[in-house]
Design a protein around this motif. Structure first.
Motif, PDB file in Angstrom:
ATOM      1  N   SER A  16       0.839  -1.182   0.000  1.00 28.89           N
ATOM      2  CA  SER A  16       0.000   0.000   0.000  1.00 28.89           C
ATOM      3  C   SER A  16       0.880   1.238   0.000  1.00 28.89           C
ATOM      4  O   SER A  16       2.070   1.182   0.301  1.00 28.89           O
ATOM      5  CB  SER A  16      -0.904  -0.017   1.233  1.00 28.89           C
ATOM      6  OG  SER A  16      -0.115   0.001   2.413  1.00 28.89           O
ATOM      7  N   HIS A  18       0.853   3.762   2.081  1.00 30.23           N
ATOM      8  CA  HIS A  18       1.369   4.132   3.398  1.00 30.23           C
ATOM      9  C   HIS A  18       2.517   3.218   3.841  1.00 30.23           C
ATOM     10  O   HIS A  18       3.430   3.654   4.532  1.00 30.23           O
ATOM     11  CB  HIS A  18       0.245   4.158   4.444  1.00 30.23           C
ATOM     12  CG  HIS A  18      -0.279   2.821   4.842  1.00 30.23           C
ATOM     13  ND1 HIS A  18      -1.360   2.234   4.233  1.00 30.23           N
ATOM     14  CD2 HIS A  18       0.123   1.948   5.797  1.00 30.23           C
ATOM     15  CE1 HIS A  18      -1.612   1.064   4.791  1.00 30.23           C
ATOM     16  NE2 HIS A  18      -0.721   0.863   5.742  1.00 30.23           N
ATOM     17  N   THR A  19       2.492   1.953   3.410  1.00 22.43           N
ATOM     18  CA  THR A  19       3.597   1.055   3.736  1.00 22.43           C
ATOM     19  C   THR A  19       4.872   1.490   3.033  1.00 22.43           C
ATOM     20  O   THR A  19       5.957   1.511   3.625  1.00 22.43           O
ATOM     21  CB  THR A  19       3.246  -0.391   3.340  1.00 22.43           C
ATOM     22  OG1 THR A  19       2.086  -0.821   4.059  1.00 22.43           O
ATOM     23  CG2 THR A  19       4.405  -1.336   3.649  1.00 22.43           C
ATOM     24  N   ALA A  22       6.107   4.657   4.722  1.00 17.83           N
ATOM     25  CA  ALA A  22       6.746   4.355   6.006  1.00 17.83           C
ATOM     26  C   ALA A  22       8.152   3.817   5.799  1.00 17.83           C
ATOM     27  O   ALA A  22       9.076   4.139   6.557  1.00 17.83           O
ATOM     28  CB  ALA A  22       5.908   3.339   6.781  1.00 17.83           C
ATOM     29  N   GLU A  43       2.098  16.757   8.094  1.00 23.20           N
ATOM     30  CA  GLU A  43       1.389  15.937   7.111  1.00 23.20           C
ATOM     31  C   GLU A  43       1.345  16.606   5.739  1.00 23.20           C
ATOM     32  O   GLU A  43       1.538  15.946   4.710  1.00 23.20           O
ATOM     33  CB  GLU A  43      -0.038  15.665   7.588  1.00 23.20           C
ATOM     34  CG  GLU A  43      -0.146  14.675   8.719  1.00 23.20           C
ATOM     35  CD  GLU A  43      -1.602  14.412   9.081  1.00 23.20           C
ATOM     36  OE1 GLU A  43      -2.496  14.858   8.322  1.00 23.20           O
ATOM     37  OE2 GLU A  43      -1.845  13.759  10.107  1.00 23.20           O
ATOM     38  N   SER A  55      -4.033  11.039   4.551  1.00 24.63           N
ATOM     39  CA  SER A  55      -4.388   9.812   5.281  1.00 24.63           C
ATOM     40  C   SER A  55      -3.279   8.776   5.154  1.00 24.63           C
ATOM     41  O   SER A  55      -2.980   8.053   6.108  1.00 24.63           O
ATOM     42  CB  SER A  55      -5.707   9.240   4.765  1.00 24.63           C
ATOM     43  OG  SER A  55      -5.608   8.867   3.390  1.00 24.63           O
ATOM     44  N   ALA A  56      -2.625   8.703   3.981  1.00 22.16           N
ATOM     45  CA  ALA A  56      -1.501   7.779   3.800  1.00 22.16           C
ATOM     46  C   ALA A  56      -0.337   8.182   4.704  1.00 22.16           C
ATOM     47  O   ALA A  56       0.338   7.330   5.287  1.00 22.16           O
ATOM     48  CB  ALA A  56      -1.052   7.762   2.342  1.00 22.16           C
ATOM     49  N   ARG A  58      -0.601   9.778   7.582  1.00 24.16           N
ATOM     50  CA  ARG A  58      -0.971   9.431   8.960  1.00 24.16           C
ATOM     51  C   ARG A  58      -0.752   7.954   9.237  1.00 24.16           C
ATOM     52  O   ARG A  58      -0.237   7.586  10.296  1.00 24.16           O
ATOM     53  CB  ARG A  58      -2.436   9.820   9.219  1.00 24.16           C
ATOM     54  CG  ARG A  58      -2.652  11.306   9.407  1.00 24.16           C
ATOM     55  CD  ARG A  58      -4.035  11.589   9.968  1.00 24.16           C
ATOM     56  NE  ARG A  58      -5.090  11.264   9.011  1.00 24.16           N
ATOM     57  CZ  ARG A  58      -5.560  12.106   8.098  1.00 24.16           C
ATOM     58  NH1 ARG A  58      -5.062  13.334   8.014  1.00 24.16           N
ATOM     59  NH2 ARG A  58      -6.523  11.750   7.283  1.00 24.16           N
ATOM     60  N   GLU A  59      -1.133   7.107   8.296  1.00 30.86           N
ATOM     61  CA  GLU A  59      -0.945   5.668   8.496  1.00 30.86           C
ATOM     62  C   GLU A  59       0.536   5.303   8.532  1.00 30.86           C
ATOM     63  O   GLU A  59       0.961   4.437   9.303  1.00 30.86           O
ATOM     64  CB  GLU A  59      -1.647   4.886   7.385  1.00 30.86           C
ATOM     65  CG  GLU A  59      -3.156   4.934   7.456  1.00 30.86           C
ATOM     66  CD  GLU A  59      -3.691   4.401   8.772  1.00 30.86           C
ATOM     67  OE1 GLU A  59      -3.209   3.341   9.224  1.00 30.86           O
ATOM     68  OE2 GLU A  59      -4.580   5.061   9.354  1.00 30.86           O
ATOM     69  N   ALA A  60       1.339   5.958   7.710  1.00 34.45           N
ATOM     70  CA  ALA A  60       2.786   5.703   7.703  1.00 34.45           C
ATOM     71  C   ALA A  60       3.397   6.092   9.040  1.00 34.45           C
ATOM     72  O   ALA A  60       4.229   5.362   9.605  1.00 34.45           O
ATOM     73  CB  ALA A  60       3.457   6.469   6.565  1.00 34.45           C
ATOM     74  N   LYS A  62       1.864   6.197  11.897  1.00 34.20           N
ATOM     75  CA  LYS A  62       1.417   5.212  12.893  1.00 34.20           C
ATOM     76  C   LYS A  62       2.291   3.958  12.846  1.00 34.20           C
ATOM     77  O   LYS A  62       2.629   3.381  13.882  1.00 34.20           O
ATOM     78  CB  LYS A  62      -0.045   4.842  12.643  1.00 34.20           C
ATOM     79  CG  LYS A  62      -1.047   5.918  13.027  1.00 34.20           C
ATOM     80  CD  LYS A  62      -2.469   5.460  12.741  1.00 34.20           C
ATOM     81  CE  LYS A  62      -3.480   6.540  13.051  1.00 34.20           C
ATOM     82  NZ  LYS A  62      -4.877   6.102  12.728  1.00 34.20           N
ATOM     83  N   MET A  63       2.635   3.520  11.642  1.00 36.36           N
ATOM     84  CA  MET A  63       3.489   2.347  11.504  1.00 36.36           C
ATOM     85  C   MET A  63       4.852   2.574  12.162  1.00 36.36           C
ATOM     86  O   MET A  63       5.377   1.704  12.864  1.00 36.36           O
ATOM     87  CB  MET A  63       3.680   1.990  10.031  1.00 36.36           C
ATOM     88  CG  MET A  63       2.462   1.416   9.348  1.00 36.36           C
ATOM     89  SD  MET A  63       2.802   0.952   7.632  1.00 36.36           S
ATOM     90  CE  MET A  63       4.014  -0.358   7.865  1.00 36.36           C
TER      91      MET A  63
END
Length: 254
Positions: A16, A18-19, A22, A43, A55-56, A58-60, A62-63
């Motif tokens: 993805s 965000h992965t 990250a 961001e 949003s990507a 934010r997810e990155a 978080k990881m």
């Protein structure tokens, strides 16, 4: 500049957004672009730099927080945590370290970690192994000697060491969970890539065939002390200068 996207910024096939993001940010942190204590871009800046959604981003983040590389607080943003808080056994963090400027220091740390664990694990395996576990150790040992490229060798090498850990009978060492299997594979691969002095072909052949067989023999004969001492004197790691084992793809899935 740390905030500018590299032309060769990595993209993980099938992963993805965000992965992938990250991975890029994590690599920059580990290699020192963002030292501990650094407040990261917000961001909006990351979104602009990598042309991704907020949003990507934010997810990155978080990881990376889950790996203890980052911490975050409202109105402050995200900052790099002290190195001693990082989850250095996380597979992604291991992979980022393996390509960082401090790569050689990191690989030495991996070797030291193995040397602390493996001699005692082998001794326990010699005392506790079942016939089925011994057969698994022996099979992996044979496959190590028969390997014709680095990929085959590393896979067999990983199976060999996982089999010894299972045979040790210690629940904290037993790599039954997929994440532990991936970790062991990563440790084997990164130690395999360590920059050790060049070995003569006959020495490399000995490392590849004789040392694993001797360790397996100690387990077969239930000679715990001999297994322990042998592993201390002869850590079982591939030498990158092995002239018979030819480099191949670096996937290490067991």
């Amino acid at each position: 500049m740390a905030g500018v996207r590299r032309p060769d910024a990595p993209r993980i096939p099938g992963a993805s957004v965000h992965t992938s993001l990250a991975s890029e940010i994590g690599l920059r942190i580990v290699r020192g672009d963002y030292p501990p204590g650094t407040i990261l871009p917000n961001e909006a800046k990351w979104s602009e730099t990598f042309d991704v959604s907020r949003s990507a981003v934010r997810e990155a983040i978080k990881m990376l927080m889950a790996k203890s590389l980052l911490a975050s607080r409202p109105k402050i943003g995200s900052w790099v945590e002290p190195k001693e808080r990082w989850n250095l056994l996380d597979r992604d963090v291991l992979s980022w370290y393996a390509t960082s400027p401090d790569r050689e220091v990191f690989l030495k740390t991996v070797q030291e970690f193995r040397h602390i664990i493996e001699p005692e694990a082998t001794a326990f395996a010699a005392m506790r192994r079942t016939d089925e576990q011994m057969a698994e150790i022996s099979q992996a040992c044979r496959e190590m000697g028969e390997a014709t490229n680095l990929q085959e060798r590393t896979r067999a090498d990983t199976r060999f060491h996982l089999a010894i850990l299972r045979a040790s009978g210690n629940d904290l060492l037993v790599p039954g969970r997929p994440d532990r299997i991936r970790l062991q594979s990563s440790l084997r691969l990164y130690d395999t890539r360590a920059g050790r002095p060049a070995a003569r072909p006959e020495t490399a052949r000995s490392d590849r065939e004789e040392h694993p067989a001797a360790a397996a023999g100690c387990c077969a004969q239930r000679r715990a002390q001999a297994a322990r001492e042998y592993r201390r004197r002869h850590p079982l790691a591939l030498r990158p200068t092995d002239t018979r084992v030819r480099p191949g793809p670096t996937s290490t899935s067991p």
